[in-house]
Design a protein around this motif. Structure first.
Motif, short mmCIF file in Angstrom:
data_model
loop_
_atom_site.label_atom_id
_atom_site.label_comp_id
_atom_site.label_asym_id
_atom_site.label_seq_id
_atom_site.Cartn_x
_atom_site.Cartn_y
_atom_site.Cartn_z
N PRO A 91 46.19 47.16 53.08
CA PRO A 91 47.21 46.82 52.08
C PRO A 91 46.58 46.78 50.69
CG PRO A 91 47.29 45.31 53.94
CD PRO A 91 46.04 46.11 54.10
N PHE A 92 47.32 47.25 49.71
CA PHE A 92 46.81 47.26 48.33
C PHE A 92 47.50 46.19 47.49
CE2 PHE A 92 46.60 48.76 43.92
CZ PHE A 92 45.23 48.94 43.79
N LEU A 93 48.80 46.25 47.39
CA LEU A 93 49.54 45.28 46.58
C LEU A 93 49.32 43.86 47.08
CD1 LEU A 93 51.67 45.00 44.27
CD2 LEU A 93 53.39 44.98 46.07
N ALA A 94 49.20 43.68 48.38
CA ALA A 94 49.03 42.35 48.96
C ALA A 94 47.69 41.73 48.62
CB ALA A 94 49.19 42.42 50.48
N ASN A 95 46.74 42.53 48.21
CA ASN A 95 45.43 42.03 47.81
C ASN A 95 45.55 41.43 46.41
OD1 ASN A 95 42.77 41.48 47.28
ND2 ASN A 95 42.05 43.58 47.52
N VAL A 96 45.55 40.10 46.32
CA VAL A 96 45.84 39.44 45.05
C VAL A 96 44.85 39.83 43.95
CG1 VAL A 96 46.97 37.45 46.08
CG2 VAL A 96 44.50 37.42 45.80
N SER A 120 40.16 44.16 27.91
CA SER A 120 40.68 42.97 28.59
C SER A 120 39.66 41.84 28.59
CB SER A 120 41.08 43.33 30.03
OG SER A 120 41.71 42.25 30.65
N ILE A 121 38.38 42.17 28.75
CA ILE A 121 37.34 41.14 28.71
C ILE A 121 37.32 40.45 27.36
CG2 ILE A 121 34.84 40.77 28.74
CD1 ILE A 121 34.69 42.99 30.86
N ALA A 122 37.29 41.24 26.29
CA ALA A 122 37.27 40.67 24.94
C ALA A 122 38.55 39.88 24.67
CB ALA A 122 37.10 41.78 23.91
N LEU A 123 39.69 40.43 25.06
CA LEU A 123 40.97 39.77 24.82
C LEU A 123 41.04 38.41 25.50
CD1 LEU A 123 43.93 39.76 23.85
CD2 LEU A 123 44.52 41.00 25.94
N HIS A 124 40.57 38.32 26.72
CA HIS A 124 40.71 37.06 27.45
C HIS A 124 39.67 36.03 27.04
CE1 HIS A 124 43.46 39.48 29.87
NE2 HIS A 124 43.99 38.32 30.22
N HIS A 166 33.53 39.43 36.63
CA HIS A 166 34.62 39.06 37.54
C HIS A 166 35.91 39.04 36.72
CE1 HIS A 166 31.15 36.85 39.66
NE2 HIS A 166 31.33 38.02 40.23
N LEU A 167 36.49 40.20 36.55
CA LEU A 167 37.59 40.37 35.60
C LEU A 167 38.75 39.43 35.88
CD1 LEU A 167 38.80 41.95 33.24
CD2 LEU A 167 39.70 43.60 34.91
N ASN A 168 39.20 39.37 37.13
CA ASN A 168 40.37 38.55 37.41
C ASN A 168 40.06 37.06 37.28
OD1 ASN A 168 38.72 38.47 39.64
ND2 ASN A 168 40.34 38.77 41.15
N GLN A 169 38.82 36.67 37.51
CA GLN A 169 38.44 35.28 37.31
C GLN A 169 38.52 34.91 35.84
OE1 GLN A 169 34.64 34.27 39.00
NE2 GLN A 169 34.67 32.20 38.21
N LEU A 170 38.02 35.79 34.98
CA LEU A 170 38.10 35.56 33.54
C LEU A 170 39.55 35.51 33.08
CD1 LEU A 170 36.80 35.32 30.74
CD2 LEU A 170 36.64 37.82 30.69
N GLN A 171 40.37 36.43 33.61
CA GLN A 171 41.77 36.46 33.22
C GLN A 171 42.50 35.18 33.61
OE1 GLN A 171 42.85 40.08 35.27
NE2 GLN A 171 42.77 41.32 33.41
N PHE A 207 49.26 35.65 38.97
CA PHE A 207 49.27 37.11 38.89
C PHE A 207 47.88 37.68 38.61
CE2 PHE A 207 53.99 36.97 37.68
CZ PHE A 207 54.39 37.38 38.94
N ALA A 208 47.03 36.91 37.93
CA ALA A 208 45.67 37.40 37.64
C ALA A 208 44.92 37.68 38.93
CB ALA A 208 44.91 36.39 36.79
N GLY A 209 45.17 36.88 39.96
CA GLY A 209 44.71 37.26 41.29
C GLY A 209 43.38 36.72 41.73
N HIS A 210 42.86 35.67 41.07
CA HIS A 210 41.63 35.07 41.58
C HIS A 210 41.97 33.72 42.18
CE1 HIS A 210 37.50 33.41 41.68
NE2 HIS A 210 37.17 34.68 41.81
N ALA A 211 42.03 33.68 43.50
CA ALA A 211 42.56 32.51 44.20
C ALA A 211 41.73 31.26 43.93
CB ALA A 211 42.62 32.80 45.70
N GLN A 212 40.42 31.39 43.89
CA GLN A 212 39.60 30.19 43.68
C GLN A 212 39.78 29.64 42.27
OE1 GLN A 212 35.38 30.65 44.34
NE2 GLN A 212 35.07 28.46 44.53
#
Length: 913
Positions: A91-96, A120-124, A166-171, A207-212
């Motif tokens: 699954p792709f979409l299901a992977n947060v 995105s890194i600089a923006l966040h 860790h892009l989604n963690q930063l987001q 939506f950013a997708g980093h569960a922890q």
């Protein structure tokens, strides 16, 4: 409410100086926000103005491929439900962690992926800094200078910048201070308004997708709400008002869950099928705890110290000094707002230490969700946020002026802090069980730390000398020092170690070959190679790029070249190739995938997150390759060797438990070199009998003896002395445990040679460069028909055909006389796949642990498989409902505000002439 607007009108009319003051404050706030943007821009200029990329780690192997595949789907206007390129389908979409619905990811989908990620890194980092400013200024009522210091400490501090890979963690973490500000102010704004503002902020984190990160954020918000409620309760406020932060958190969380259901509903389904279902083992959950022996060096800027990024938590010498001033002020004056900073700092350190504290075992057993994550060091974000708030309070105290009696005490406390950090560093080196931390850093790093200590001393001295004079000059001086130190330290953060774009975008010879020959779903690739080789163009890369890249950046470029050469997971997704392997530290791989691969691979006790090649000691047997529909195998040459100037391909071994016959590739030679493993053999021992057939039909027989030892191998050579063309070799073993490792045809007259394959014509080398690419010449397609007697036959061999082969849809035409009982598709089985056979809906079964099967009625002609998970449809519906409810709530608040303003205006008309 009417009185409020009346008083404001009368005040503005009677006191124009007040209006000018408000305008000045607003202007200073705008300039502060612009200054923060400038600081972040300077720190990250390589990623923005320099158009560089971080070509290493999780960004290279995980986020670039995921973001590229998701962005392509956005541009095409479709939902990417399934990923056929890794793990034999998943699954792709299901992977947060994909973050498909995250708004900034969607907006950047039309930008090249490498630039989108860099921006995105600089923006966040900027969003995080602005959020910390809002938390300090709007929620905690600090001055502009103090709020700016808080923002700099959080946005440019060590922890957040170290997570750039860790892009989604930063987001996700970028929105944490914004959410904290809303919760803290809920007592003033009201729980309804706060809940409506909080909902989209929490939805963004979902939506950013980093569960922890989301989990940690919710804990932090709970602490913020609890501290706010307890402090208001203590001073005797109305109970509902005191509980407003907690009520707002519950309301905002409920709305956020509804709004983001399109993401988490499929994710819950994936969680049930994940190899992580049920939580991690204790040792696995504790594996990335913050090490006690790195605390000293983790609190100081790295300046090139090779500290694991998860452990970085520095504020700089100035930041630690300001945190000390702020912390002592909070303890001395019992300021309720600043108890929050102290609580976050203390809990952040304890939780980050993980298994080093007794609390970890209690939380692992009793706290819901705690055992799902293994990087306990990530609780340091709680420390980073609390420490940043204390930095802001320290600047505030410097602005207001230090009392004469406080300066000596601060000096003593500062000296104690410095000595404590030194002691932590020395003890860490002495007690560290990890070799990389058991030595002192280099002189350059120690010099940097000395300069940080001097900067902290200058900051403290400036506060003592300037005091409250010159309109808060001490505070501005501290902010300037903090900015300068953290900008210097930022040059050693991951976002400052960026290579040129071609480190990511350029093709290597092996991947170029695979893109030309393995670009369809029936040509799966298994990569076995490690990184223990040098690229053939290493010298050229160093010569070309060392002029404008640092030594570390050139090194990253070389490593990226090797990753691309061996198709490290998940680069198959980046190149749109099809791999057996994959990599994911979250919900993937599937439990079924792990059960399948552990039948031929030695997996670790805690399971695996992909990277199958790390657990394979040899090429799986041909039956396993066929079962996975593997067409190509990638391997390096590090195990291959030259003996007497002759090259032997030693990757693939062939145990000789019985007679073995090998076809030989055409090469006119005078001898045949053999390499064996023979346990307990001695020089001269007979190993096997050999029979060699030549192109003219003649036959020569040899007794193969252990002629020469090259540990762990024995060499033998069959020589016939004249130019001939051997076509077949038969070996009959004469001892137990004999293994054939290599065969090479040799022309002893000129030293030329040709490496043969001990698997015969099963695997043959089709590309040879820095790595080898083998082709499995007998690889079947992914589709097989199981006859009534249980035998398998390839769909294409029987005359069947593939009509449609898309990620979420397969249409197969069956042969007329197949007489098959089942269709087997060698793709991952997963809930949501539906089968339609000649218009009739039938169930999809899971066979052989991993693959799909469809029961066929007699005379079946066409099978259609479609991936239509109910979880996605239900999630989208819930998100629509959540969006509508949120919109209705906002509209109701706006209408209510408009009505009150209108009534207030009517009241003001009484004062008109």
């Amino acid at each position: 409410m009417m009185r409020k607007y009346t008083e404001r009108f009368m005040r503005d009319a009677a006191f124009p100086s007040y209006t000018r003051h408000v305008r000045l404050e607003r202007a200073l706030t705008v300039w502060a926000l612009l200054g923060l943007a400038a600081l972040v821009g300077i720190a990250t200029w390589k990623l923005t103005l320099g158009e560089r990329v971080i070509a290493r780690g999780d960004l290279l192997l995980y986020f670039y491929p995921l973001r590229d595949y998701a962005a392509q789907a956005v541009r095409e206007g479709r939902l990417p439900l399934w990923n056929p390129h890794t793990f034999m389908g998943a699954p792709f979409l299901a992977n947060v962690q994909v973050g498909f619905f995250y708004p900034f990811n969607v907006l950047l989908s039309w930008v090249p992926t490498d630039r989108a990620v860099s921006w995105s890194i600089a923006l966040h980092l900027l969003i995080a800094a602005w959020g910390a400013f809002v938390l300090a200024r709007w929620a905690l009522q600090l001055s502009n200078s103090a709020s700016t210091a808080t923002a700099i400490a959080f946005g440019l501090g060590g922890y957040l910048g170290a997570q750039a890979e860790h892009l989604n963690q930063l987001q996700g973490l970028a929105w944490l201070p914004w959410a904290c500000a809303v919760v803290w102010r809920a007592e003033r704004t009201g729980w309804g308004r706060a809940g409506l503002v909080l909902a989209p902020l929490l939805a963004l984190q979902l939506f950013a997708g980093h569960a922890q990160s989301l989990y940690i954020s919710l804990v932090v918000l709970g602490i913020v709400g609890l501290v706010a409620a307890l402090t208001r309760w203590r001073v005797g406020d109305a109970k509902v008002r005191a509980l407003a932060p907690l009520i707002a958190l519950v309301l905002g969380g409920a709305l956020a869950v509804l709004i983001s259901a399109a993401q988490w509903m499929p994710a819950l389904e994936l969680a049930r099928e994940s190899a992580r279902a049920g939580g991690l083992p204790f040792n696995e959950a504790a594996s990335f705890s913050w090490r006690p022996w790195v605390i000293g060096r983790a609190l100081l800027p790295t300046y090139g110290d090779p500290l694991f990024p998860e452990y970085v938590a520095y504020l700089g010498g100035v930041g630690l000094t300001l945190m000390l001033i702020g912390g002592l002020a909070a303890l001395r004056e019992h300021l309720r707002a600043w108890w929050l900073g102290l609580v976050l700092v203390g809990l952040g350190v304890v939780l980050a230490l993980g298994v080093a504290t007794p609390l970890f075992g209690v939380l692992y057993r009793w706290m819901p969700g705690f055992n799902l994550f293994r990087a306990q060091a990530r609780w340091l974000v709680m420390f980073a946020l609390g420490a940043s708030l204390l930095v802001g309070l320290g600047v505030q105290r410097l602005q207001e002026g230090l009392a004469a009696g406080a300066v000596p005490k601060l000096v003593i406390a500062w000296i104690s802090l410095v000595l404590g950090v030194i002691a932590l560093i020395v003890l860490g080196v002495r007690l560290s069980p990890e070799a990389e931390y058991a030595v002192f850093p280099t002189r350059a790093v120690l010099l940097g730390w000395l300069l940080s200590a001097i900067a902290g001393a200058v900051c403290l001295a400036g506060g003592g000398v300037l005091g409250a004079r010159a309109h808060g000059a001490a505070g501005r001086w501290a902010v300037a020092l903090l900015s300068a130190e953290l900008l210097v330290a930022a040059q050693f953060q991951p976002y400052a170690r960026a290579s040129d774009r071609q480190a990511l975008t350029s093709l290597r010879p092996s991947t170029l070959f695979l893109r030309a020959h393995a670009n369809d779903p029936n040509a799966r690739v298994l990569a076995l190679s490690s990184l223990f080789f040098d690229p053939g163009d290493k010298a050229e890369q160093e010569l070309i790029y060392s002029a404008h890249l640092t030594a570390d950046e050139v090194y990253d470029r070389l490593i990226a070249s090797k990753h691309k050469e061996i198709l490290s997971p998940n680069l198959a997704l980046w190149y749109r190739l099809y791999s057996v392997d994959g990599y994911d530290g979250g919900l993937l791989p599937l439990r079924r995938y792990v059960a399948f691969v552990q039948r031929f691979a030695a997996l670790p006790t805690g399971g695996l997150d992909g990277r199958l090649r790390e657990f394979l000691s040899a090429v799986p047997s041909g039956d396993w390759l066929d079962a996975m529909a593997v067409r190509y195998v990638i391997a390096d040459k590090t195990a291959d060797r030259f003996f007497d100037g002759v090259y032997y391909d030693l990757l693939i071994a062939q145990p000789l438990s019985a007679s073995l016959t090998l076809p030989l590739e055409p090469f006119r030679a005078t001898a045949l070199g053999l390499v064996f493993r023979a346990p307990e053999a001695q020089a001269g021992d007979l190993l096997a009998r050999a029979r060699l057939v030549f192109d003219d039909g003649s036959v020569l027989r040899f007794s193969v003896s252990a002629q020469r030892s090259e540990p762990p191998y024995w060499l033998a050579r069959l020589a016939w002395g004249e130019d001939r063309l051997p076509v077949q070799l038969t070996l009959e073993p004469l001892r137990l445990g004999l293994v054939l490792n290599g065969v090479t045809s040799v022309d002893e007259r000129d030293g030329s040679f040709w490496a043969q394959h001990v698997w015969g014509d099963r695997l043959r080398v089709v590309h040879s460069g820095d790595v080898k690419v083998y082709e499995n010449t007998r690889a079947p397609s992914r589709f097989a028909l199981q006859r009534r007697d249980g035998s398998l036959a390839d769909l294409h061999a029987l005359g069947g055909a593939v009509v449609v082969d898309a990620p979420e849809r397969l249409v197969l035409r069956l042969p007329a006389s197949a007489d098959a009982a089942r269709l087997i598709v060698r793709d991952a089985c997963y809930p949501g796949w539906l089968a339609n056979v000649d218009g009739a809906l039938v169930s999809v079964e899971c066979v052989d642990d991993l693959f799909r099967a469809v029961v066929l009625p007699p005379d079946a002609r066409q099978v259609e498989l479609v991936y239509q998970p109910i979880s996605v449809r239900v999630g989208l519906g819930m998100s629509a409902v959540g969006g509508v409810l949120w919109g209705v709530g906002v509209a109701a608040l706006m209408l209510r505000r408009w009505w009150r303003v209108k009534n207030a205006a009517r009241g003001l008309s009484l004062f008109s002439p």
